[in-house]
Motif scaffolding. Sequence first.
Motif, PDB file in Angstrom:
ATOM      1  N   ALA A   1       0.837  -1.197   0.000  1.00  0.00           N
ATOM      2  CA  ALA A   1       0.000   0.000   0.000  1.00  0.00           C
ATOM      3  C   ALA A   1       0.874   1.250   0.000  1.00  0.00           C
ATOM      4  CB  ALA A   1      -0.908   0.003   1.228  1.00  0.00           C
ATOM      5  N   THR A   2       0.715   2.052  -1.038  1.00  0.00           N
ATOM      6  CA  THR A   2       1.390   3.347  -1.142  1.00  0.00           C
ATOM      7  C   THR A   2       0.343   4.384  -1.541  1.00  0.00           C
ATOM      8  OG1 THR A   2       1.912   3.160  -3.503  1.00  0.00           O
ATOM      9  CG2 THR A   2       3.498   2.184  -1.935  1.00  0.00           C
ATOM     10  N   ALA A   3       0.755   5.647  -1.585  1.00  0.00           N
ATOM     11  CA  ALA A   3      -0.179   6.692  -1.999  1.00  0.00           C
ATOM     12  C   ALA A   3      -0.706   6.422  -3.408  1.00  0.00           C
ATOM     13  CB  ALA A   3       0.506   8.055  -1.944  1.00  0.00           C
ATOM     14  N   GLU A   4       0.154   5.889  -4.286  1.00  0.00           N
ATOM     15  CA  GLU A   4      -0.265   5.634  -5.659  1.00  0.00           C
ATOM     16  C   GLU A   4      -1.104   4.368  -5.784  1.00  0.00           C
ATOM     17  OE1 GLU A   4       2.142   7.360  -9.143  1.00  0.00           O
ATOM     18  OE2 GLU A   4       3.598   6.239  -7.948  1.00  0.00           O
ATOM     19  N   THR A   5      -0.669   3.266  -5.149  1.00  0.00           N
ATOM     20  CA  THR A   5      -1.380   1.998  -5.336  1.00  0.00           C
ATOM     21  C   THR A   5      -2.736   1.981  -4.638  1.00  0.00           C
ATOM     22  OG1 THR A   5      -0.283   0.949  -3.442  1.00  0.00           O
ATOM     23  CG2 THR A   5       0.760   0.699  -5.608  1.00  0.00           C
ATOM     24  N   THR A   6      -2.984   2.910  -3.719  1.00  0.00           N
ATOM     25  CA  THR A   6      -4.286   2.982  -3.051  1.00  0.00           C
ATOM     26  C   THR A   6      -5.190   4.046  -3.662  1.00  0.00           C
ATOM     27  OG1 THR A   6      -3.384   4.496  -1.380  1.00  0.00           O
ATOM     28  CG2 THR A   6      -3.384   2.145  -0.846  1.00  0.00           C
ATOM     29  N   ALA A   7      -4.677   4.797  -4.638  1.00  0.00           N
ATOM     30  CA  ALA A   7      -5.470   5.859  -5.250  1.00  0.00           C
ATOM     31  C   ALA A   7      -6.552   5.268  -6.147  1.00  0.00           C
ATOM     32  CB  ALA A   7      -4.567   6.796  -6.059  1.00  0.00           C
TER      33      ALA A   7
END
Length: 417
Positions: free
Chosen positions: A88-94
């Motif tokens: 989970a990162t800012a991009e993969t959870t967007a």
Amino acid sequence: MDLFGVPPVNSIEAAPAAGRTVTLPWTRWALLGAAGGAAAGSLVAGATSGLASYFARQVLTPARVRPQDLAILAVTGSGAEREIILPATAETTAPGVYSVYFDGGAGHARVGEVTSYSPRERTVQRKVERVYSGDLSRAVRGWWGGSAYPDPAAAGLPSEEVRIAVEGGEAPAWLVPAEHDGRTWAIMVHGRGATRTEGLRAVPAARRLGLASLLISYRNDGEAPHAPDRRYGLGMTEWRDVEAAIGFALARGAEDVVLFGWSMGAAVSLQAADQSVYRDRIRALVLDAPVINWIDVLAYQARLNRIPETVGRFSQWLISNRAGRLLTGLAAPVDLKMMDWVSRSDHLAVPTLILHSELDDFVPYGPSAELAERNPELVTFERFSSPGHTKEWNVEPERWERVVAGWLSQVLRRPSA
């Protein structure tokens, strides 16, 4: 890992002529300076020069291999029920639709909505919409991308494969015909390290306005011929390939064009609008997460990589001066000041729409906003809040297309669908 493929550093890594790697932790600099006098000073100067050269080369040299910096933790289900589990990162959870590339880029899967998120385990699970190539079930590492489709057909668009004569040979491009009219063409200019797939997201909006779309490749992008020095010109050389694309469009019946540019592709488009013999045929610029000022971007990237300010400034000097060519490999220096559109705001003569996220962690949005403030008659700035770089469309596709279509319809004086 950042935009230029430069890992954050806690040490200086310089490669002497013999090919050895010398590593000097930052904490030893002060000790060397205090104990070694002139000899240590000479060593530090050499290390500074080595790091500046390394940083400059990373900026200018096309990567041969894309880092697979995304762990693919698991793939569950089968067929239409497949899901992928990722860190989970800012991009993969967007929210939105994205791509996961794997097997060194030979594998490509389109992923969609988030189905579950575990803050405790720091993982996210997303729906796998389609696997275009490769065996996703066996993949363990890859990278995250914003280009959702591998070609126009996958996006439901008709197209023709064409070739554009450029320096050194021919550059492949996709030509998506207009639904009607076709007097104005959209030329899609992808960013650094990307491919022509990046422009597919803008084609539907362009088609609704009656524009044909030409999605081009250009020097050093892996499809078009290499530049003679095999180095990026950061826009100072690539614009000639855009000029060739404009000439191709005019020869095929276009009367004028709109340039769409992403990231460095925006810098390329700005140079085309400034220098091309066809600049009077460029009706408008649509720029997504644009590099408006390379000096600002390079300084930001240096800070991101914990490179001392003096080293960062020296790397800029190497890039922009003839004396640095032996270290950078450039055939000619890059005029960074000429690509500072904040300082040159009064030179911009084409209506311009900028779409840029305030959360862009590769190319800061500040210069985009400042350019709009300095030239409000020609520049419209639309602020987004999507995480990552050039992901504005991925997170808010309807808004992105509405803004682009609405603005272009006014500039081109055409009704928007």
